[in-house]
Write a protein that holds these residues in place. Structure first.
Motif, PDB file in Angstrom:
ATOM      1  N   LEU A 166       6.115  13.860   3.624  1.00  0.00           N
ATOM      2  CA  LEU A 166       5.286  12.868   2.948  1.00  0.00           C
ATOM      3  C   LEU A 166       5.113  11.626   3.812  1.00  0.00           C
ATOM      4  O   LEU A 166       3.994  11.111   3.965  1.00  0.00           O
ATOM      5  N   TYR A 167       6.204  11.158   4.403  1.00  0.00           N
ATOM      6  CA  TYR A 167       6.118   9.981   5.262  1.00  0.00           C
ATOM      7  C   TYR A 167       5.216  10.249   6.465  1.00  0.00           C
ATOM      8  O   TYR A 167       4.361   9.425   6.825  1.00  0.00           O
ATOM      9  N   GLY A 168       5.398  11.410   7.094  1.00  0.00           N
ATOM     10  CA  GLY A 168       4.610  11.723   8.281  1.00  0.00           C
ATOM     11  C   GLY A 168       3.116  11.778   7.986  1.00  0.00           C
ATOM     12  O   GLY A 168       2.296  11.276   8.767  1.00  0.00           O
ATOM     13  N   ALA A 169       2.754  12.378   6.846  1.00  0.00           N
ATOM     14  CA  ALA A 169       1.338  12.473   6.485  1.00  0.00           C
ATOM     15  C   ALA A 169       0.752  11.094   6.211  1.00  0.00           C
ATOM     16  O   ALA A 169      -0.341  10.752   6.689  1.00  0.00           O
ATOM     17  N   GLN A 170       1.474  10.277   5.448  1.00  0.00           N
ATOM     18  CA  GLN A 170       0.958   8.951   5.125  1.00  0.00           C
ATOM     19  C   GLN A 170       0.953   8.027   6.342  1.00  0.00           C
ATOM     20  O   GLN A 170       0.093   7.159   6.473  1.00  0.00           O
ATOM     21  N   ALA A 203       2.283  18.478  -5.554  1.00  0.00           N
ATOM     22  CA  ALA A 203       2.622  17.295  -6.349  1.00  0.00           C
ATOM     23  C   ALA A 203       3.059  16.134  -5.477  1.00  0.00           C
ATOM     24  O   ALA A 203       2.980  14.970  -5.892  1.00  0.00           O
ATOM     25  N   VAL A 204       3.509  16.411  -4.282  1.00  0.00           N
ATOM     26  CA  VAL A 204       4.057  15.369  -3.405  1.00  0.00           C
ATOM     27  C   VAL A 204       3.017  14.868  -2.414  1.00  0.00           C
ATOM     28  O   VAL A 204       2.878  13.664  -2.205  1.00  0.00           O
ATOM     29  N   ILE A 205       2.273  15.762  -1.801  1.00  0.00           N
ATOM     30  CA  ILE A 205       1.294  15.359  -0.796  1.00  0.00           C
ATOM     31  C   ILE A 205      -0.086  15.690  -1.342  1.00  0.00           C
ATOM     32  O   ILE A 205      -0.566  16.810  -1.228  1.00  0.00           O
ATOM     33  N   PRO A 234       0.802  -1.227   0.000  1.00  0.00           N
ATOM     34  CA  PRO A 234       0.000   0.000   0.000  1.00  0.00           C
ATOM     35  C   PRO A 234       0.838   1.282   0.000  1.00  0.00           C
ATOM     36  O   PRO A 234       0.542   2.221  -0.751  1.00  0.00           O
ATOM     37  N   GLY A 235       1.882   1.331   0.808  1.00  0.00           N
ATOM     38  CA  GLY A 235       2.705   2.540   0.889  1.00  0.00           C
ATOM     39  C   GLY A 235       3.473   2.805  -0.390  1.00  0.00           C
ATOM     40  O   GLY A 235       3.528   3.941  -0.885  1.00  0.00           O
ATOM     41  N   ILE A 236       4.086   1.766  -0.956  1.00  0.00           N
ATOM     42  CA  ILE A 236       4.850   1.944  -2.187  1.00  0.00           C
ATOM     43  C   ILE A 236       3.930   2.300  -3.344  1.00  0.00           C
ATOM     44  O   ILE A 236       4.227   3.199  -4.144  1.00  0.00           O
ATOM     45  N   MET A 237       2.779   1.636  -3.445  1.00  0.00           N
ATOM     46  CA  MET A 237       1.886   1.899  -4.572  1.00  0.00           C
ATOM     47  C   MET A 237       1.380   3.332  -4.553  1.00  0.00           C
ATOM     48  O   MET A 237       1.390   4.019  -5.579  1.00  0.00           O
ATOM     49  N   VAL A 238       0.955   3.814  -3.402  1.00  0.00           N
ATOM     50  CA  VAL A 238       0.393   5.165  -3.358  1.00  0.00           C
ATOM     51  C   VAL A 238       1.473   6.216  -3.578  1.00  0.00           C
ATOM     52  O   VAL A 238       1.217   7.266  -4.177  1.00  0.00           O
ATOM     53  N   CYS A 239       2.691   5.960  -3.130  1.00  0.00           N
ATOM     54  CA  CYS A 239       3.766   6.935  -3.338  1.00  0.00           C
ATOM     55  C   CYS A 239       4.254   6.925  -4.791  1.00  0.00           C
ATOM     56  O   CYS A 239       4.632   7.979  -5.324  1.00  0.00           O
TER      57      CYS A 239
END
Length: 535
Positions: free
Chosen positions: A148-152, A290-292, A109-114
């Protein structure tokens, strides 16, 4: 007691809140094979790949985590008050050493959404950042990794603890008004994002092969419909396909190392800022947007619920998210550095409005081994070789100079290098746009199902979920119709889309922060630490 026999009372049952707000009957979690939030007879990802990434105890979900006082949100006792239950005993796996096999099974899930994060419009935004301001926006890309990591990561902890998606959780905590508001905004953002993907693919094939964008968008529409139909084989398979296709964009990282970027100048660019320029601020907001993106947050929270990832696997899903965040920003940074090295025109030059054709020509030059010093001794950028025409020249004279520049560009690369660059850009952008389109097709339907209290399990045959499939196809039809009726293939639409995302991320991030900080949603061990709270 009857005839000396003791008749034990029937096993207790509970009426508990459905994960999307309704009520259903459920056996106690102590019953073997029972899932507190879904029936035990089917896993969340039914189909041929239902058991990929699962262990023997994965079918026994631990349900929502009790709060500090032992109560579980959504449960009601016979008197109507909260039902106090002891906290479930955590598996010893929570404190075990790192298990690489387990991590690989959780990965997804994390890799796909990023990877979906760095879609076609994002790549154009990054390319224009390098073309207009060189390496000064590289630092922005680096700083966005922890953001980005913190938000996800907020969505991950909320998902494993509450077993609810973002829309369902907002509705449960703050009421139907805010739930509907967030759902409507989410759907509109996804339609806008899906439309921008159609525009990016249309422009890509027009620049690379001269194919009319309407033909390209029609092929893209039917391809995505096929991806939706493939969902009946299970979510895990859809996720594997998405990650595989999305990984094509990592080819831009290799291309960066061939761009002959000067490491010293890249480091100097980390200390540069142009906040006094309004265009720089717009690009900065575009890079942040574009990132978040808001739809990324919705997607990962629902995807973690769909996978049935348990609290004992929280560390693995966090690592999955961190790997995805690093990869996403590495791709964005690669495009900024690559175009900063190959096509830095400055903020005042009209040529800095790069399209995919310009990116292909730039990489073709790099693949040919042509450095600026080889083209013109002493030159450090394209500005030294092709300076902007003097402003006192007439329009006709300026156009003549620019035409001569364009003709000379073709002498900087070989036909073989151009063909290689073309396929590098096509594969990278198609991979990025396809995985983004897959996410943008799935996540709004999850949100709509949550707000309407429908079963949001999409990955079943059409006859079992006709409405959910129609919602997915309907979203594609809307984006396809807009792409056919209007010209949204320009880079202006990409930057516009990312800027809107940058603005709308604020309310979504606020809701997530409030939810992750609330003692009525998460117990103390899962809530945000006080150091991370604003108040």
């Amino acid at each position: 007691m009857k005839d000396g026999a003791i008749f034990p009372p029937p096993p207790p049952e509970e009426h508990v809140g459905h994960r999307n707000g309704g009520e259903k009957k459920r056996l106690l979690p102590s019953d073997v094979g029972t899932s507190p939030d879904r029936p035990a007879v089917r896993s969340a990802s039914s189909g041929c790949c239902a058991n990929l990434g699962r262990e023997e105890d994965d079918d026994v979900d631990e349900g929502r985590v009790p709060l500090d006082d032992g109560t579980v949100p959504g449960r009601a006792s016979g008197a109507g008050g909260p039902l106090a239950l002891p906290a479930p005993r955590e598996s010893r796996c929570c404190h075990s050493t790192w298990n690489w096999g387990r991590f690989l099974r959780i990965l997804g899930p994390g890799i796909m959404v990023c990877l979906a994060d760095t879609d076609g419009p994002c790549l154009l935004t990054a390319a224009q950042s390098g073309s207009q301001y060189g390496y000064s926006l590289v630092l922005c890309q680096l700083l966005l990794v922890p953001i980005l990591y913190g938000a996800q990561e907020l969505t991950v902890r909320l998902a494993v603890c509450t077993k609810l998606g973002t829309t369902a959780l907002i509705r449960e905590r703050y009421g139907s008004f805010w739930g509907w508001t967030c759902c409507v905004l989410h759907v509109l953002m996804c339609w806008l994002g899906q439309t921008s993907e159609f525009g990016a693919i249309g422009q890509l094939f027009s620049d690379a092969f001269g194919v009319d964008r309407k033909i390209t968008n029609t092929v893209q529409f039917f391809f995505l419909c096929g991806i939706v139909t493939m969902g009946r084989l299970g979510y895990r398979l859809t996720e594997i396909v998405g990650v595989t296709i999305g990984s094509f964009q990592l080819i831009f990282v290799a291309a960066m190392f061939l761009s002959n970027a000067d490491a010293g100048r890249v480091l100097e660019g980390l200390g540069e800022s142009h906040l006094e320029q309004s265009n720089y601020e717009i690009l900065l907001a575009g890079n942040i947007g574009a990132v978040i993106m808001p739809w990324m947050l919705y997607y990962q929270q629902s995807a973690v619920c769909e996978r049935g990832i348990r609290r004992k696997d929280l560390k693995y899903e966090r690592m999955d998210t961190l790997v995805g965040a690093v990869l996403a920003q590495l791709v964005m940074m690669s495009m900024v550095i690559g175009m900063g090295a190959l096509r830095y025109y400055g903020p005042d030059d009209a040529r800095n409005d790069l399209g995919f054709g310009d990116i292909i020509a730039a990489y073709a030059q790099a693949f040919s081994g042509n450095t600026w010093d080889a083209i013109q001794p002493g030159a450090a950028s394209i500005q030294d070789v092709h300076p902007a025409p003097d402003p006192w020249l007439s329009d006709a004279a300026r156009q003549h100079v620019l035409a001569a520049y364009a003709a000379e560009l073709h002498t900087w690369y070989t036909p073989g290098a151009y063909a290689a660059a073309k396929w590098v850009v096509v594969l990278g952008v198609c991979g990025a746009c396809t995985v983004a389109s897959m996410v943008l097709t799935i996540t709004p339907v999850w949100s709509v199902c949550e707000i309407l209290d429908l079963d949001r399990e999409l990955f079943l045959p059409f006859r079992a979920r006709p409405l959910q499939y129609c919602l997915q196809f309907g979203g594609l039809v809307v984006a396809y119709a807009i792409s056919m009726a209007t010209d949204i293939s320009g880079s202006w639409f990409a930057i516009f889309t990312q800027t809107i995302n940058g603005l709308l991320i604020l309310p979504v991030a606020l809701f997530l922060w409030l939810l992750a900080s609330s003692p009525e949603v998460l117990p103390v061990e899962y809530r945000l630490p006080r150091a991370h709270q604003l108040a």
